[in-house]
Scaffold this active site. Structure first.
Site, PDB file in Angstrom:
ATOM      1  N   SER A 183      46.790  34.777  45.005  1.00  0.00           N
ATOM      2  CA  SER A 183      45.430  34.729  44.472  1.00  0.00           C
ATOM      3  C   SER A 183      45.345  34.243  43.033  1.00  0.00           C
ATOM      4  CB  SER A 183      44.777  36.100  44.616  1.00  0.00           C
ATOM      5  OG  SER A 183      45.572  37.081  43.991  1.00  0.00           O
ATOM      6  N   HIS A 211      43.524  35.574  51.564  1.00  0.00           N
ATOM      7  CA  HIS A 211      42.913  34.330  51.072  1.00  0.00           C
ATOM      8  C   HIS A 211      43.165  33.141  52.000  1.00  0.00           C
ATOM      9  CE1 HIS A 211      41.495  35.735  47.141  1.00  0.00           C
ATOM     10  NE2 HIS A 211      42.559  36.512  47.135  1.00  0.00           N
ATOM     11  N   LYS A 242      36.500  38.457  52.079  1.00  0.00           N
ATOM     12  CA  LYS A 242      36.598  37.175  51.380  1.00  0.00           C
ATOM     13  C   LYS A 242      35.864  36.088  52.163  1.00  0.00           C
ATOM     14  CE  LYS A 242      39.971  38.902  48.380  1.00  0.00           C
ATOM     15  NZ  LYS A 242      41.178  39.685  48.394  1.00  0.00           N
TER      16      LYS A 242
END
Ligand SMILES: *Cc1c(COP(=O)(O)O)cnc(C)c1O
Length: 394
Positions: A183, A211, A242
């Site tokens: 990240s 992610h 996310k």
């Protein structure tokens, strides 16, 4: 009296502040969207994880509202007692289908998935091998385990091989665990190589694809699809907070993994299950990701454009391969200044500084969103250029 006992709280905070490590909270007024209001000012959002811009998608909102009418606002219990709803099971079925896996299990958050499952997968007599830059929720999961720990150099397959070969024959089980996408830098863990090595050494593999899901691979199926190793990573973990625009953690893999995980994870057994509108919104998010490829396409189009322009302006964007694009500027104080100047320009992007990254690698971390338009990106780019020149970085 109690105020005196707690005086250390203030002392510790003063120390944090002096070291520049305290958080100052910004407030969003209204929804998280490409254009939003932060602390009373209209800004272009460049640091949310809302990759596919699903937080305000009409189908997700509609599903959530409908579920409130049919199922209420709360589940009433933890899942093993009286809080296991048809919506939870539908979500898990849909998720397994999306991930091309046998089964999936939903936790309240991604953090709860890592903290609940990792310590159950490896215990006394086992070894957990972890990338040195793994996410804090993995680190906490590892800390809760009785297993021994080893670290390998960031994304370094050669170093991982060294650790695996040293461990050979010494442990009951070996677990290799890594973020899929990191990240802070936006780089991708070499899971093609990790899977191959793990199979040579008989190690279990675990990816945290927080992610990567919704972002990488065919239709956003995640890192396994990206590297064409679907079905070869033993435990895939991810989040709905996310790219999917809602909230909730999950794991995906075999039916045995699912049954084991829900019988053993304390964060799952002892914590209330998803409220119905959340579960319904997550189901809708998976449907949107399956049926509306335009969001993923827009995300990558924006990502490619923004990266190319930043590079051409002369910014250092490190080794990012994903919509997470760090603009590396050096000293922490410089990164903080740039972030403040960008905000004045109407661009919201936060600095990431030591100790989250090395002292001389402070950065502004930008994250692309499928909902950014070309004029949005051009405006952001010209603000970056203006600020970069003013501070003599360019
Ligand atoms: C955000 C994040 C998590 C935590 O997910 P939540 O569902 O928000 O708790 C775990 N791992 C990584 C790598 C993350 O980036």
């Amino acid at each position: 009296m109690s105020r005196e006992k707690l005086s250390f709280l203030r002392d510790e905070y003063v120390n944090l502040e002096a070291a520049g490590l305290n958080w100052r909270l910004r407030t969003l007024e209204g929804s998280s969207a490409p254009h939003c209001i932060v602390d009373g000012k209209k800004v272009l959002m460049l640091c949310s994880n809302n990759y596919l811009n699903l937080t305000n998608h009409p189908k997700l909102k509609e599903a959530a509202k409908k579920a409130i009418d049919t199922h209420g606002v709360g589940s009433g219990s933890v899942r093993p007692i009286a809080g296991n709803m048809d919506l939870h099971l539908q979500l898990e079925k849909k998720l397994a289908a999306f991930k091309h896996s046998e089964a999936a299990l939903v936790y309240s958050t991604g953090f709860a998935a890592n903290a609940g499952l990792i310590p159950q997968l490896a215990s006394e007599g086992d070894l957990i091998i972890s990338d040195e830059l793994n996410h804090g929720s993995i680190i906490d999961g590892v800390r809760l385990s009785r297993a021994e720990r080893a670290i390998y150099k960031h994304c370094d397959i050669g170093d991982l091989e060294g650790v695996l070969s040293k461990a050979q024959g010494k442990y009951r089980r070996v677990l290799v665990i890594s973020d899929g996408v990191f990240s802070m830098d936006g780089d991708i863990a070499p899971f093609d190589g990790i899977v191959k090595l793990a199979s040579e050494f008989g190690a279990i593999t675990y990816v945290d694809d927080a992610h990567g899901d919704g972002v990488l691979g065919e239709k956003g199926r995640g890192i396994a699809s990206h590297f064409h190793v679907e079905g070869e990573i033993d435990v895939e973990m991810g989040t709905f907070s996310k790219a999917f625009g809602v909230v909730g953690g999950y794991i995906s893999g075999g039916e045995d993994l699912r049954t084991f995980a829900f019988n053993k994870s304390r964060t799952w057994l002892l914590s209330g299950s998803h409220p119905p509108p959340i579960a319904a919104a997550c189901i809708a998010a998976l449907e949107v990701v399956e049926n509306e490829p335009q969001h993923l396409q827009a995300l990558w189009k924006n990502t490619d454009y923004f990266k190319k322009q930043l590079r051409e302006m002369g910014f250092d964007i490190g080794g990012s391969q994903t919509p997470i694009t760090p603009v590396i500027v050096g000293e922490s104080t410089v990164a903080q200044k740039i972030s403040a100047m960008l905000y004045e320009e109407g661009v919201f992007a936060l600095p990431i500084v030591f100790p989250m990254v090395a002292r001389d690698k402070a950065r502004i971390r930008t994250i692309m969103n499928a909902g950014h338009t070309r004029p949005d990106l051009d405006a952001a780019l010209s603000s970056f250029q203006k600020v970069g020149r003013k501070l003599k970085i360019l």
